[in-house]
Design a protein around this motif. Structure first.
Motif, PDB file in Angstrom:
ATOM      1  N   GLN A  70       4.434   0.170   5.320  1.00 56.77           N
ATOM      2  CA  GLN A  70       3.472   1.046   5.987  1.00 56.77           C
ATOM      3  C   GLN A  70       2.263   0.209   6.359  1.00 56.77           C
ATOM      4  OE1 GLN A  70       2.111   4.330   3.611  1.00 56.77           O
ATOM      5  NE2 GLN A  70       0.926   5.212   5.271  1.00 56.77           N
ATOM      6  N   HIS A  91      -1.708  -0.253   7.831  1.00 58.32           N
ATOM      7  CA  HIS A  91      -3.024   0.371   7.850  1.00 58.32           C
ATOM      8  C   HIS A  91      -3.928  -0.542   8.662  1.00 58.32           C
ATOM      9  CE1 HIS A  91      -1.367   2.381   4.274  1.00 58.32           C
ATOM     10  NE2 HIS A  91      -1.057   1.158   3.878  1.00 58.32           N
ATOM     11  N   LEU A 117      -8.661   1.772   0.499  1.00 54.96           N
ATOM     12  CA  LEU A 117      -7.195   1.893   0.508  1.00 54.96           C
ATOM     13  C   LEU A 117      -6.645   1.922  -0.915  1.00 54.96           C
ATOM     14  CD1 LEU A 117      -6.084  -0.445   3.434  1.00 54.96           C
ATOM     15  CD2 LEU A 117      -5.788   2.039   3.295  1.00 54.96           C
ATOM     16  N   LYS A 164      -0.858   6.003  -4.093  1.00 53.68           N
ATOM     17  CA  LYS A 164       0.401   5.503  -3.528  1.00 53.68           C
ATOM     18  C   LYS A 164       0.236   4.062  -3.048  1.00 53.68           C
ATOM     19  CE  LYS A 164       3.874   6.407  -0.012  1.00 53.68           C
ATOM     20  NZ  LYS A 164       4.293   7.260   1.094  1.00 53.68           N
ATOM     21  N   ILE A 165      -0.859   3.775  -2.347  1.00 56.68           N
ATOM     22  CA  ILE A 165      -1.088   2.423  -1.839  1.00 56.68           C
ATOM     23  C   ILE A 165      -1.373   1.463  -2.989  1.00 56.68           C
ATOM     24  CG2 ILE A 165      -2.593   1.000  -0.385  1.00 56.68           C
ATOM     25  CD1 ILE A 165      -2.923   3.537   1.396  1.00 56.68           C
ATOM     26  N   ALA A 192       1.790   0.173  -4.473  1.00 58.52           N
ATOM     27  CA  ALA A 192       2.757  -0.561  -3.647  1.00 58.52           C
ATOM     28  C   ALA A 192       3.079  -1.887  -4.341  1.00 58.52           C
ATOM     29  CB  ALA A 192       2.174  -0.822  -2.261  1.00 58.52           C
ATOM     30  N   ASN A 217       0.413  -5.408  -1.100  1.00 58.38           N
ATOM     31  CA  ASN A 217      -0.490  -4.993  -0.034  1.00 58.38           C
ATOM     32  C   ASN A 217      -0.940  -6.269   0.677  1.00 58.38           C
ATOM     33  OD1 ASN A 217      -0.882  -2.027  -0.138  1.00 58.38           O
ATOM     34  ND2 ASN A 217      -1.411  -2.496  -2.252  1.00 58.38           N
ATOM     35  N   SER A 231       1.504  -2.404   3.496  1.00 64.47           N
ATOM     36  CA  SER A 231       1.952  -2.083   2.134  1.00 64.47           C
ATOM     37  C   SER A 231       3.470  -2.103   2.101  1.00 64.47           C
ATOM     38  CB  SER A 231       1.445  -0.703   1.722  1.00 64.47           C
ATOM     39  OG  SER A 231       0.034  -0.668   1.759  1.00 64.47           O
ATOM     40  N   TRP A 258       6.754  -1.260  -0.487  1.00 63.96           N
ATOM     41  CA  TRP A 258       7.331  -0.751  -1.718  1.00 63.96           C
ATOM     42  C   TRP A 258       8.740  -1.320  -1.791  1.00 63.96           C
ATOM     43  CZ3 TRP A 258       4.123   1.875   1.484  1.00 63.96           C
ATOM     44  CH2 TRP A 258       2.961   2.388   0.912  1.00 63.96           C
TER      45      TRP A 258
END
Length: 101
Positions: A5, A7, A24, A29-30, A33, A36, A83, A85
């Motif tokens: 994802q 940003h 952030l 959730k971030i 990760a 990042n 990010s 995962w």
């Protein structure tokens, strides 16, 4: 399967880059990760130079690739964070195509 994802935020100083990262990482959730990955580029008109840097966050060479994309696109006054995962499959160099997109 890994999930990525992106940003993006406009910035004009290193302090703003730090503030964006802090904001952030306030998102649970971030913050959780696996990685990042971050790169930023800020034009410094008084010196006609660029303040730029990157952070792999453990994803070897990914920050440098992200910074290279910003340079190639001539993107300025921006911070980009990707990010990731981890999904259980080692992607090797194929992860760069996913980060680039």
């Amino acid at each position: 399967k890994s999930t990525f994802q992106a940003h993006v935020a406009a910035v004009s100083s290193l302090a703003e880059v730090v503030a964006v990262m802090e904001a952030l990482l306030q998102v649970n959730k971030i913050a959780h990760a696996t990685h990042n990955i971050m790169a930023y580029r800020i034009h410094m008109p008084d010196k006609d130079t660029y303040l730029q840097d990157c952070d792999d966050d453990g994803e070897q060479a990914a920050g440098g690739r992200l910074l290279h994309l910003l340079q190639a696109a001539d993107a300025v006054n921006v911070v980009v964070v990707v990010s990731r995962w981890f999904g259980g499959v080692l992607l090797g160099s194929a992860r760069f195509a996913l980060i680039n997109n």
